[in-house]
Design an enzyme around this catalytic site. Sequence first.
Site, PDB file in Angstrom:
ATOM      1  N   GLN A   1      -4.582  -5.030   6.954  1.00  0.00           N
ATOM      2  CA  GLN A   1      -5.617  -5.852   6.513  1.00  0.00           C
ATOM      3  C   GLN A   1      -5.740  -7.245   7.238  1.00  0.00           C
ATOM      4  O   GLN A   1      -6.312  -7.914   7.050  1.00  0.00           O
ATOM      5  CB  GLN A   1      -5.260  -6.145   4.893  1.00  0.00           C
ATOM      6  CG  GLN A   1      -5.559  -4.920   4.179  1.00  0.00           C
ATOM      7  CD  GLN A   1      -6.911  -4.284   4.204  1.00  0.00           C
ATOM      8  OE1 GLN A   1      -7.933  -4.993   4.334  1.00  0.00           O
ATOM      9  NE2 GLN A   1      -7.138  -3.219   3.792  1.00  0.00           N
TER      10      GLN A   1
ATOM     11  N   CYS B   1      -4.722   2.656  -3.434  1.00  0.00           N
ATOM     12  CA  CYS B   1      -3.355   3.111  -3.031  1.00  0.00           C
ATOM     13  C   CYS B   1      -2.446   2.052  -3.221  1.00  0.00           C
ATOM     14  O   CYS B   1      -1.541   1.790  -2.323  1.00  0.00           O
ATOM     15  CB  CYS B   1      -3.521   3.299  -1.323  1.00  0.00           C
ATOM     16  SG  CYS B   1      -4.704   4.583  -1.172  1.00  0.00           S
TER      17      CYS B   1
ATOM     18  N   ASP C   1       3.089  -4.433   7.926  1.00  0.00           N
ATOM     19  CA  ASP C   1       1.930  -3.530   7.879  1.00  0.00           C
ATOM     20  C   ASP C   1       0.705  -4.581   7.852  1.00  0.00           C
ATOM     21  O   ASP C   1       0.418  -5.374   7.078  1.00  0.00           O
ATOM     22  CB  ASP C   1       2.001  -2.801   6.420  1.00  0.00           C
ATOM     23  CG  ASP C   1       0.651  -2.236   6.206  1.00  0.00           C
ATOM     24  OD1 ASP C   1      -0.486  -2.435   7.030  1.00  0.00           O
ATOM     25  OD2 ASP C   1       0.515  -1.813   5.067  1.00  0.00           O
TER      26      ASP C   1
ATOM     27  N   HIS D   1       0.746  -1.220   0.076  1.00  0.00           N
ATOM     28  CA  HIS D   1       0.114   0.043  -0.052  1.00  0.00           C
ATOM     29  C   HIS D   1       1.021   1.058   0.083  1.00  0.00           C
ATOM     30  O   HIS D   1       2.040   1.186   0.401  1.00  0.00           O
ATOM     31  CB  HIS D   1      -1.006  -0.290   1.223  1.00  0.00           C
ATOM     32  CG  HIS D   1      -1.895   0.923   1.627  1.00  0.00           C
ATOM     33  ND1 HIS D   1      -1.678   2.257   1.716  1.00  0.00           N
ATOM     34  CD2 HIS D   1      -3.202   0.745   1.263  1.00  0.00           C
ATOM     35  CE1 HIS D   1      -2.822   2.931   2.030  1.00  0.00           C
ATOM     36  NE2 HIS D   1      -3.935   2.003   1.463  1.00  0.00           N
TER      37      HIS D   1
ATOM     38  N   LYS E   1     -10.423  -1.049  10.458  1.00  0.00           N
ATOM     39  CA  LYS E   1     -10.512  -1.865   9.484  1.00  0.00           C
ATOM     40  C   LYS E   1     -10.647  -3.197  10.593  1.00  0.00           C
ATOM     41  O   LYS E   1     -11.003  -4.124   9.971  1.00  0.00           O
ATOM     42  CB  LYS E   1      -9.293  -2.103   8.780  1.00  0.00           C
ATOM     43  CG  LYS E   1      -8.995  -0.934   7.756  1.00  0.00           C
ATOM     44  CD  LYS E   1      -7.879  -1.274   7.207  1.00  0.00           C
ATOM     45  CE  LYS E   1      -7.261   0.103   6.419  1.00  0.00           C
ATOM     46  NZ  LYS E   1      -8.068   0.309   5.053  1.00  0.00           N
TER      47      LYS E   1
HETATM   48  C1  LIG Z   1      -2.302  -2.736   3.430  1.00  0.00           C
HETATM   49  C2  LIG Z   1      -2.751  -1.467   4.086  1.00  0.00           C
HETATM   50  N1  LIG Z   1      -1.796  -0.759   4.818  1.00  0.00           N
HETATM   51  C3  LIG Z   1      -1.899   0.359   5.181  1.00  0.00           C
HETATM   52  C4  LIG Z   1      -3.258   0.919   5.330  1.00  0.00           C
HETATM   53  C5  LIG Z   1      -3.398   2.296   5.573  1.00  0.00           C
HETATM   54  O1  LIG Z   1      -4.453   2.300   6.657  1.00  0.00           O
HETATM   55  P1  LIG Z   1      -4.865   3.876   7.280  1.00  0.00           P
HETATM   56  O2  LIG Z   1      -5.140   4.759   6.285  1.00  0.00           O
HETATM   57  O3  LIG Z   1      -5.927   3.365   8.467  1.00  0.00           O
HETATM   58  O4  LIG Z   1      -3.649   4.534   8.060  1.00  0.00           O
HETATM   59  C6  LIG Z   1      -4.168   0.372   4.330  1.00  0.00           C
HETATM   60  C7  LIG Z   1      -5.602   0.935   4.234  1.00  0.00           C
HETATM   61  O5  LIG Z   1      -6.176   0.805   3.267  1.00  0.00           O
HETATM   62  C8  LIG Z   1      -4.010  -0.870   3.994  1.00  0.00           C
HETATM   63  O6  LIG Z   1      -4.736  -1.546   3.227  1.00  0.00           O
END
Ligand SMILES: Cc1ncc(COP(=O)(O)O)c(C=O)c1O
Lengths: 147, 415
Positions: free
Chosen positions: B212, B373, B209, B132, B235
């Site tokens: 998900q 993203c 990370d 992401h 999430k």
């Molecule tokens: C794999 C992954 N990493 C990081 C994020 C970022 O999360 P946040 O926008 O809640 O900080 C997301 C959110 O879509 C994600 O799917």
Amino acid sequence: MADLRELYQEIILEHSKTPRNFRPMEGANRQAEGYNPLCGDHYTIFMDVADESIRDISFQGSGCAISKASASMMSQALKGKTRQQAEELFEQFHRVVTGEPGSDTSALGKLEIFAGVANFPTRIKCATLAWHTLQAALRGEQVASTE
Amino acid sequence: MSAATAEVVAGFDVKKVRADFPILSRKVHGLPLVYLDNAATTQKPRAVIDTLTRYYTEENANIHRGVHQLSQIATDAHDAARRTVQRFLNAADPAEIIFTRGATESINLVAQTYGRTHVGAGDEVVITAMEHHSNIVPWQILCEEKGARLRIAPINDAGELLLDEFEALLNAKTKLVGVAHISNALGTVNPIARIVEIAHSKGIPVLVDGAQSVPHLPVDVQALGCDFYAFSGHKIYGPTGIGVLYGKRALLEAMPPWQGGGDMIRSVTFEKTLYNQLPYKFEAGTPDIAGAIGLGAALDYLSGIGIENALAHEHALLEYGTKALEAIPGLRLIGTAKEKAGVLSFVMENIHPHDIGTILDQQGIAIRTGHHCAQPLMHRFGIPATARASLAVYNTTADLDALVGGIHKLKEVFA
Ligand SMILES: Cc1ncc(COP(=O)(O)O)c(C=O)c1O
């Protein structure tokens, strides 16, 4: 569901499947790229402008049915028009697709079919992307973005 | 499709779970909501909404400050939420749980503290092709500042990390590995324990990370062995604005603070400031107190409905949805890893994802369309965007049947 047909009019679908003026242009003297960073739509508009008049216009790129049909029909509408006329048409088009009260579709000609976009706020940028790109090209800028 | 609304997993009553989520009974465009955009954010159970309301109605005060009773109640509730997160991740110590604004802020925190002290000119940071943007851009910023290099471990056409090539990228200059536990755009589950083992054998720490993964997998940070683990509350059925960074105590102790301000100090003079102990060293300013308590409530809720059954239910849905979508002519699934969770990403011949999204929305079906993203990943697959249906514990086979029906409608419009 009734609204859907208002958005995806036959003519729009037809233009998205077989876009007109969908080619690069050698010797274009105006050119700009347009992006919608949210959905990845990306087009390049080419023009041959002489004496403030759009002698030829074409485009390339990829995107949704609305953005592609809009680019295609814009290219048809603007061939032979002056820069001033193009700017005015965009202004009217913008008013109609954003659903501004009192907006007038009468000057839009065939582009009138995009009026249904006003009921789909998330799709307004799709309809205007090519136009923003056109405006950037006419103003000598290289990149336009919807964001 | 048969038995559309039947339970798919014995011992898991999805109807009962759905009744816990008030928003699921609302209508969209006059039709029942079919919510399949859970990877973007999940809906909130009544337990979380009530916790937030109760906090603001009965307990609100600033924490770590007051001598008065409300401040003590709020402080205790905030501490309890931290211990709930600790148990949920099986971290060794509540001091290893830092509250942040979300996964994005957690990753930036590591880049700006651990990264800035350990990554220098000529060094390398390794991430994967499926990250992401929030696990790409913080490293780009760091590498640019330091004259370091960001290196990308490749994936195959199914969307699986190529472990041998990943290993080959690691060398004496590699200072950190950043990897998603589950890809938000593909659903791929990465073999984190194995990745950590490889990286640690070369003395390289690993940031995971987990944005998900926490909603879709049981996560045990000690078993995984990772050094940092980041996730977002929203999430996993919690509020927006709250997230977590787990870090191994020794690493966190050695890291400089990030933001300066109240709460993160022990004593301040104009000559010298002594920083507070963990985790407060990394929590400058008044935190999202309600958010943390709400997150605790969300994790308790999930434990309460039985995580294992809930995840088995989700997995059964994923298999059901995969089969149903694969049967649609002209539809191609993007992300077909053997180990997958939660995500059905797809493209359709001659129909752009954005058009798919609008037409499904008109039928009350919420999915996400776009690059998720993960623009470099879209580039890897040679597509500008996908349509993505993503699952949560409250989804049903009926939701997936509605999706399939919606796609057939779509084909009618574009026929
Ligand atoms: C794999 C992954 N990493 C990081 C994020 C970022 O999360 P946040 O926008 O809640 O900080 C997301 C959110 O879509 C994600 O799917």
